[in-house]
Design an enzyme around this catalytic site. Structure first.
Site, PDB file in Angstrom:
ATOM      1  N   LYS A  93       0.829  -1.224   0.000  1.00 25.00           N
ATOM      2  CA  LYS A  93       0.000   0.000   0.000  1.00 25.00           C
ATOM      3  C   LYS A  93       0.851   1.256   0.000  1.00 25.00           C
ATOM      4  O   LYS A  93       0.560   2.201  -0.714  1.00 25.00           O
ATOM      5  CB  LYS A  93      -0.835   0.135   1.292  1.00 25.00           C
ATOM      6  CG  LYS A  93      -1.908  -0.783   1.525  1.00 25.00           C
ATOM      7  CD  LYS A  93      -2.759  -0.327   2.707  1.00 25.00           C
ATOM      8  CE  LYS A  93      -2.380  -0.718   4.077  1.00 25.00           C
ATOM      9  NZ  LYS A  93      -1.320  -0.637   4.825  1.00 25.00           N
ATOM     10  N   ARG A 115     -10.600   1.225   7.501  1.00 25.59           N
ATOM     11  CA  ARG A 115     -10.140  -0.144   7.670  1.00 25.59           C
ATOM     12  C   ARG A 115     -11.162  -0.978   8.454  1.00 25.59           C
ATOM     13  O   ARG A 115     -10.920  -2.148   8.737  1.00 25.59           O
ATOM     14  CB  ARG A 115      -8.849  -0.056   8.476  1.00 25.59           C
ATOM     15  CG  ARG A 115      -7.932  -1.184   8.329  1.00 25.59           C
ATOM     16  CD  ARG A 115      -6.551  -0.730   8.084  1.00 25.59           C
ATOM     17  NE  ARG A 115      -5.509  -0.975   8.969  1.00 25.59           N
ATOM     18  CZ  ARG A 115      -4.218  -0.966   8.550  1.00 25.59           C
ATOM     19  NH1 ARG A 115      -3.905  -0.831   7.336  1.00 25.59           N
ATOM     20  NH2 ARG A 115      -3.266  -1.116   9.339  1.00 25.59           N
ATOM     21  N   ARG A 144      11.500  -6.644   5.324  1.00 20.98           N
ATOM     22  CA  ARG A 144      11.483  -5.212   5.657  1.00 20.98           C
ATOM     23  C   ARG A 144      12.011  -4.998   7.073  1.00 20.98           C
ATOM     24  O   ARG A 144      12.695  -4.014   7.339  1.00 20.98           O
ATOM     25  CB  ARG A 144      10.054  -4.666   5.529  1.00 20.98           C
ATOM     26  CG  ARG A 144       9.948  -3.198   5.890  1.00 20.98           C
ATOM     27  CD  ARG A 144       8.591  -2.618   5.575  1.00 20.98           C
ATOM     28  NE  ARG A 144       7.611  -2.910   6.603  1.00 20.98           N
ATOM     29  CZ  ARG A 144       6.319  -2.616   6.508  1.00 20.98           C
ATOM     30  NH1 ARG A 144       5.847  -2.052   5.402  1.00 20.98           N
ATOM     31  NH2 ARG A 144       5.495  -2.883   7.478  1.00 20.98           N
ATOM     32  N   ARG A 164      10.599  -1.761  11.814  1.00 21.76           N
ATOM     33  CA  ARG A 164       9.329  -1.387  12.440  1.00 21.76           C
ATOM     34  C   ARG A 164       9.001  -2.398  13.531  1.00 21.76           C
ATOM     35  O   ARG A 164       9.072  -3.609  13.300  1.00 21.76           O
ATOM     36  CB  ARG A 164       8.236  -1.336  11.370  1.00 21.76           C
ATOM     37  CG  ARG A 164       7.476  -0.017  11.390  1.00 21.76           C
ATOM     38  CD  ARG A 164       6.526   0.077  10.259  1.00 21.76           C
ATOM     39  NE  ARG A 164       5.289  -0.647  10.515  1.00 21.76           N
ATOM     40  CZ  ARG A 164       4.281  -0.662   9.668  1.00 21.76           C
ATOM     41  NH1 ARG A 164       4.370  -0.007   8.536  1.00 21.76           N
ATOM     42  NH2 ARG A 164       3.205  -1.332   9.964  1.00 21.76           N
ATOM     43  N   ARG A 209      -1.685  -9.305  12.775  1.00 21.05           N
ATOM     44  CA  ARG A 209      -2.166  -8.244  11.861  1.00 21.05           C
ATOM     45  C   ARG A 209      -2.920  -8.861  10.687  1.00 21.05           C
ATOM     46  O   ARG A 209      -3.918  -8.317  10.213  1.00 21.05           O
ATOM     47  CB  ARG A 209      -0.992  -7.391  11.376  1.00 21.05           C
ATOM     48  CG  ARG A 209      -0.549  -6.372  12.443  1.00 21.05           C
ATOM     49  CD  ARG A 209       0.913  -5.991  12.277  1.00 21.05           C
ATOM     50  NE  ARG A 209       1.195  -5.274  11.054  1.00 21.05           N
ATOM     51  CZ  ARG A 209       2.407  -5.238  10.473  1.00 21.05           C
ATOM     52  NH1 ARG A 209       3.425  -5.886  11.010  1.00 21.05           N
ATOM     53  NH2 ARG A 209       2.577  -4.559   9.366  1.00 21.05           N
TER      54      ARG A 209
END
Ligand code: ADP
Length: 193
Positions: A13, A88, A127, A133, A144
């Site tokens: 996204k 969302r 990532r 993160r 998630r």
């Protein structure tokens, strides 16, 4: 251009949102980034937001609406937006639709990016080794994805019923995903004139 990107964690996204915003000259509003900035500011609401994000739970709708509405209204008045990660939940979608009706601006299109969960998980773990993160660790990633399936998934039907959903395969290199999205958008009547 008023476009919503609907996608599970790891589908791209953020990357696609930036590219589309540059391509169509509108603002990119990333809900997760805005909420992370508020969390870092360390306000009362910020501390709550940080805790939800760290667990991989959705931030409560009212906090999200308070944080996102001013940016969405400003962008709508300025000619449009690429919304990345908001709405969302169904209540967020209803609130956003009411707001849009009040302002006389409706969402043009929802781009749903899909890919198999194992592909998404691999990307997020890759990532994690670069961006670091805090929510990119295996058990939070799994959570998630569950939250996406249960709470955000119903928005796919919600926007399909409204006739504005376009589904794009995100299990391809980023440039191919961008090309597919643009090819699909160019078929839409509101972009033809
Ligand atoms: P990802 O899609 O990979 O989870 P985001 O940066 O979009 O990354 O979101 C990170 C976190 O921010 C989510 O797990 C959630 O805690 C919070 N968040 C983002 N957007 C919303 C939203 N619209 N409603 C509630 N929580 C949100």
């Amino acid at each position: 251009m008023k476009l919503l990107l609907l996608a599970p964690p790891g589908a791209g996204k953020g990357t696609q949102g930036e590219r589309l915003a540059a391509r169509y000259g509108v603002q990119h509003i990333a809900a997760g980034d805005l909420l992370r900035a508020e969390a870092q500011a360390g306000t009362g609401a910020g501390r709550d937001i940080a805790a939800y994000q760290a667990r991989g739970d959705l931030v409560p709708d009212q906090i999200v609406l308070d944080a996102l509405t001013p940016a969405v209204v400003e962008a709508a008045e300025g000619g449009g937006y690429i919304l990345d990660g908001f709405p969302r939940t169904l209540p967020q979608a209803s609130a956003a639709a009411e707001l849009a009706a009040r302002l006389g601006v409706a969402l043009d299109v929802v781009v749903y990016l899909y890919a198999p969960e194992e592909v998404l998980t691999r990307r997020l773990l890759d990532r994690a080794s670069q961006a670091g993160r805090a929510d990119d660790v295996a058990d939070v990633i799994r959570h998630r994805h569950r939250v996406f399936a249960e709470t955000t998934g119903p928005l796919v039907d919600y926007y399909t019923e409204r006739g504005i959903l376009v589904a794009v395969d995100a299990d391809q290199p980023p440039d191919s995903v961008t090309a597919d999205i643009q090819a699909r958008l160019e078929l839409l009547p509101f972009l033809a004139n």
